[in-house]
Design a protein around this motif. Sequence first.
Motif, short mmCIF file in Angstrom:
data_model
loop_
_atom_site.label_atom_id
_atom_site.label_comp_id
_atom_site.label_asym_id
_atom_site.label_seq_id
_atom_site.Cartn_x
_atom_site.Cartn_y
_atom_site.Cartn_z
N PRO A 26 5.90 -3.81 -11.94
CA PRO A 26 5.62 -4.77 -10.85
C PRO A 26 6.54 -5.97 -10.96
O PRO A 26 6.89 -6.38 -12.07
CB PRO A 26 4.16 -5.16 -11.10
CG PRO A 26 3.88 -4.87 -12.54
CD PRO A 26 4.77 -3.69 -12.89
N GLY A 27 6.98 -6.49 -9.81
CA GLY A 27 7.87 -7.66 -9.83
C GLY A 27 9.34 -7.28 -9.90
O GLY A 27 10.20 -8.09 -9.57
N GLU A 28 9.60 -6.01 -10.32
CA GLU A 28 10.98 -5.48 -10.37
C GLU A 28 11.13 -4.27 -9.46
O GLU A 28 11.77 -4.36 -8.42
CB GLU A 28 11.32 -5.08 -11.80
CG GLU A 28 11.70 -6.25 -12.71
CD GLU A 28 11.76 -5.78 -14.16
OE1 GLU A 28 11.15 -6.45 -15.01
OE2 GLU A 28 12.36 -4.71 -14.40
N ASP A 29 10.46 -3.18 -9.82
CA ASP A 29 10.51 -1.99 -8.95
C ASP A 29 9.89 -2.30 -7.59
O ASP A 29 10.34 -1.82 -6.55
CB ASP A 29 9.75 -0.83 -9.60
CG ASP A 29 10.33 -0.45 -10.95
OD1 ASP A 29 9.58 0.05 -11.82
OD2 ASP A 29 11.54 -0.71 -11.16
N ILE A 30 8.82 -3.09 -7.63
CA ILE A 30 8.14 -3.50 -6.38
C ILE A 30 8.01 -5.02 -6.40
O ILE A 30 7.35 -5.58 -7.28
CB ILE A 30 6.74 -2.85 -6.27
CG1 ILE A 30 6.87 -1.32 -6.25
CG2 ILE A 30 6.01 -3.34 -5.02
CD1 ILE A 30 5.54 -0.57 -6.14
N LEU A 31 8.66 -5.70 -5.45
CA LEU A 31 8.53 -7.16 -5.36
C LEU A 31 7.12 -7.49 -4.90
O LEU A 31 6.50 -6.73 -4.13
CB LEU A 31 9.54 -7.70 -4.34
CG LEU A 31 11.01 -7.51 -4.67
CD1 LEU A 31 11.88 -7.93 -3.47
CD2 LEU A 31 11.38 -8.32 -5.91
N ILE A 32 6.58 -8.64 -5.38
CA ILE A 32 5.22 -9.00 -5.01
C ILE A 32 5.14 -10.45 -4.56
O ILE A 32 5.52 -11.37 -5.30
CB ILE A 32 4.27 -8.76 -6.20
CG1 ILE A 32 4.28 -7.26 -6.54
CG2 ILE A 32 2.87 -9.25 -5.90
CD1 ILE A 32 3.39 -6.84 -7.67
N VAL A 33 4.66 -10.65 -3.33
CA VAL A 33 4.44 -12.00 -2.79
C VAL A 33 3.01 -12.09 -2.28
O VAL A 33 2.53 -11.14 -1.64
CB VAL A 33 5.47 -12.36 -1.69
CG1 VAL A 33 5.45 -11.36 -0.54
CG2 VAL A 33 5.27 -13.80 -1.19
N SER A 34 2.32 -13.19 -2.62
CA SER A 34 0.92 -13.33 -2.21
C SER A 34 0.59 -14.80 -1.93
O SER A 34 1.50 -15.64 -1.87
CB SER A 34 0.00 -12.75 -3.30
OG SER A 34 0.30 -13.32 -4.57
N ILE A 35 -0.68 -15.11 -1.79
CA ILE A 35 -1.13 -16.44 -1.35
C ILE A 35 -2.35 -16.89 -2.15
O ILE A 35 -3.19 -16.07 -2.50
CB ILE A 35 -1.48 -16.39 0.16
CG1 ILE A 35 -0.27 -15.98 0.99
CG2 ILE A 35 -2.03 -17.73 0.65
CD1 ILE A 35 -0.53 -15.74 2.46
#
Length: 313
Positions: free
Chosen positions: A232-241
């Motif tokens: 997570p954070g590399e293979d799949i970028l993650i943005v939240s609130i």
Amino acid sequence: MKTLLTTTAIILGAVSAQAQTVGFSQIGSESGWRAAETTLTRQQAEERGIDLRFSDAQQRQENQIAAIRSFVAQGVDAILLAPVVATGWDSVLEEAAEAEIPVVLLDRRVDSSDDLYLTAVGSDLVHEGEVAGQWLADEVGDEECRIVELEGTTGSSPAIDRATGFRNAIEGHDNLEIVRSQTGDFTRTGGKEVMESFLQAESGNEICALYAHNDDMALGAIQAINEAGMNPGEDILIVSIDAVPDIFQAIANGDANATVELTPNMAGPAFDALEAYWESGTEPEKFIQTDSALYTQDDDPMAEYEARKDLGY
Ligand code: GYE
């Protein structure tokens, strides 16, 4: 004479303090952010000598409607309402208005006419989605990016507006495409389960990014991505609130990339508005907006974690 005045002052002081009884219909505790909002609301009430009557609706609108009716029957001086969904509040708000009990909305909006409540305290929910979408657009540039979305509670104003805002921001970026979108109900468990189903459904296809309507769902999804053997954070970028403490730890570890802050202190501005209204009848603005700052790996995430970890999340 002197003793009489002192006694009168004490009685008046006591009456006014005693008189400030506020009913708070809270949605529940689906996320760390909401737990912090509850903690700060209790603290603010205590500091101001307000008698806070708290009701936990366990995520159910009918429980909130029943709680408001009970507050009206108790003759409270004001009601705080964090409305679980946006629709279906007209009649109970009319009952509070008829009883001349001011209602202040916290963190979520309703589609009722705004003369049925005193004011609403909250963030610009559409703008939050736009900030998240703009961050992703800037981050991936022209690269193709297939996005999955974890939505908030169905029918709630943050789920509706954060989805709209994100789509506003990625509009015109043809390389960005939302391929799956489903509610995780703002919970970690919901985020984990739905992300597991996204990973299964998309196995063999690349998922470039996750947009989660709150950090708790993102944190659940991070677990699912790790358990699927991905980074997570590399293979799949993650943005939240939300900017809860644990997301800063995840950002510091490289497991998440960005979050949009939502202050859990909605009660401060709400009580300020109520006190002015009680004291002088001052009508506040219909919407009291809180800020929405973006935080990434460049913003010393562990310092942000330390600054927030004791706020009741
Ligand atoms: O983002 C989430 C909570 O209503 C805006 O509700 C709020 C949202 C918040 O469940 O963590």
